[in-house]
Design a protein around this motif. Structure first.
Motif, short mmCIF file in Angstrom:
data_model
loop_
_atom_site.label_atom_id
_atom_site.label_comp_id
_atom_site.label_asym_id
_atom_site.label_seq_id
_atom_site.Cartn_x
_atom_site.Cartn_y
_atom_site.Cartn_z
N ARG A 159 35.59 51.03 40.48
CA ARG A 159 34.41 50.76 41.27
C ARG A 159 34.52 49.90 42.36
O ARG A 159 35.52 48.96 42.22
N PRO A 160 33.78 49.73 43.42
CA PRO A 160 34.03 48.89 44.10
C PRO A 160 33.41 47.46 43.99
O PRO A 160 32.49 47.36 43.41
N HIS A 161 34.41 46.47 44.14
CA HIS A 161 34.17 44.91 43.85
C HIS A 161 34.33 44.30 45.06
O HIS A 161 35.32 43.43 44.99
N GLY A 179 39.57 45.94 36.31
CA GLY A 179 39.67 47.28 36.25
C GLY A 179 39.65 47.84 34.38
O GLY A 179 39.07 48.98 34.29
N VAL A 180 39.77 46.80 33.49
CA VAL A 180 39.59 47.27 32.24
C VAL A 180 38.26 47.38 32.00
O VAL A 180 37.77 48.35 31.24
N VAL A 181 37.35 46.78 32.58
CA VAL A 181 35.96 46.65 32.24
C VAL A 181 35.39 48.17 32.75
O VAL A 181 34.86 48.92 32.36
N ASP A 182 35.89 48.36 34.01
CA ASP A 182 35.57 49.63 34.78
C ASP A 182 36.04 50.79 34.01
O ASP A 182 35.19 51.64 33.65
N LYS A 183 37.14 50.98 33.37
CA LYS A 183 37.56 51.98 32.55
C LYS A 183 36.83 52.12 31.33
O LYS A 183 36.49 53.15 30.93
N VAL A 184 36.27 51.25 30.74
CA VAL A 184 35.52 51.12 29.55
C VAL A 184 34.27 51.68 29.78
O VAL A 184 33.83 52.66 29.17
N ARG A 185 33.68 51.32 31.07
CA ARG A 185 32.40 52.07 31.42
C ARG A 185 32.57 53.29 31.73
O ARG A 185 31.73 54.22 31.49
N ASP A 186 33.67 53.92 32.50
CA ASP A 186 33.86 55.11 32.80
C ASP A 186 34.19 56.02 31.57
O ASP A 186 33.49 57.43 31.61
N GLY A 190 31.85 58.93 30.62
CA GLY A 190 32.21 60.49 30.82
C GLY A 190 32.34 60.57 32.32
O GLY A 190 32.45 61.49 33.01
N ARG A 191 32.38 59.28 33.41
CA ARG A 191 32.58 59.40 34.83
C ARG A 191 33.79 60.04 35.30
O ARG A 191 34.75 59.54 34.84
N PRO A 192 33.79 61.04 36.31
CA PRO A 192 34.94 61.39 36.81
C PRO A 192 35.74 60.56 37.70
O PRO A 192 34.81 59.91 38.46
N THR A 193 37.03 60.09 37.75
CA THR A 193 37.46 59.44 38.58
C THR A 193 38.80 59.79 39.11
O THR A 193 39.28 59.00 40.01
#
Length: 212
Positions: A159-161, A179-186, A190-193
């Motif tokens: 995600r943009p930071h 990035g760890v936090v973003d991946k947990v949120r994803d 179920g967000r496609p990345t």
């Protein structure tokens, strides 16, 4: 000609040649993917799930810019001192691109056209830095940088930071943590990345039952 590289692991022995793609090849391929997504999102028929395309573009650009700031820009600055001012300008532009991405409210956001244009300008400007770097760096150096790029992207934010540090050493410390936090949120949402999260023909994420 050998260029001054950012800190890398030592090579095990003289004559060692690492495997993997070079930084130049990775950058070129990711630029093609980013341009294709930007064109598709802004086109007349983005597909039945344009929101998923926006999410994938956002994640792709976020990872890409993180790796650039960690490895490409420091290398260009060291190897091509005359390009230092261009690097500074591009760092400002990447911050603006991240801010624009962060401000998107969805696939109908009118700011998408601005984001797509910023992506196109970014690709053109960075290509003008990569070309001269290819001329002065050895194949081994570019492959070693490519290896580090891939590792950096695996740990990068999705995600943009725009407020995170944009230069080493702090970005190499802060961005993996973010990035760890973003991946947990994803994972939770179920967000496609990744492009592989989208079905080529429909542009929507494959379900578990449909996935190969």
């Amino acid at each position: 000609m050998t260029v001054p590289l950012p800190p890398l692991p030592p090579v095990p022995e003289e004559g060692y040649r690492p495997g993997g793609p070079s930084l130049v090849d990775i950058v070129d391929e990711e630029h093609r993917q980013m341009l294709a997504l930007a064109d598709r999102i802004g086109g007349p028929d983005p597909g039945p799930e344009p929101g998923d395309l926006v999410q994938v573009l956002t994640a792709m650009v976020s990872r890409h810019l993180s790796a650039e700031e960690q490895y490409l820009f420091p290398t260009v600055r060291a190897a091509l001192p005359q390009a230092g001012e261009l690097v500074d300008r591009e760092l400002e532009a990447t911050g603006a691109l991240l801010t624009a991405l962060k401000g998107l409210a969805g696939p109908a956001d009118p700011g998408l056209a601005d984001v797509a244009e910023r992506v196109r300008r970014h690709v053109a400007r960075v290509a003008a830095l990569v070309g001269p770097l290819r001329e002065v760096a050895t194949d081994v150096e570019l492959i070693r940088l490519g290896n580090r790029w891939e590792i950096a992207e695996e740990a990068a934010p999705t995600r943009p930071h725009p407020g995170t540090p944009a230069a080493p050493p702090w970005n190499r410390i802060v961005e993996p943590a973010v990035g760890v936090v973003d991946k947990v949120r994803d994972a939770v949402s179920g967000r496609p990345t990744y492009l592989t999260d989208l079905e080529p023909e429909t542009g929507r994420p494959a379900t578990a039952a449909e996935a190969p």
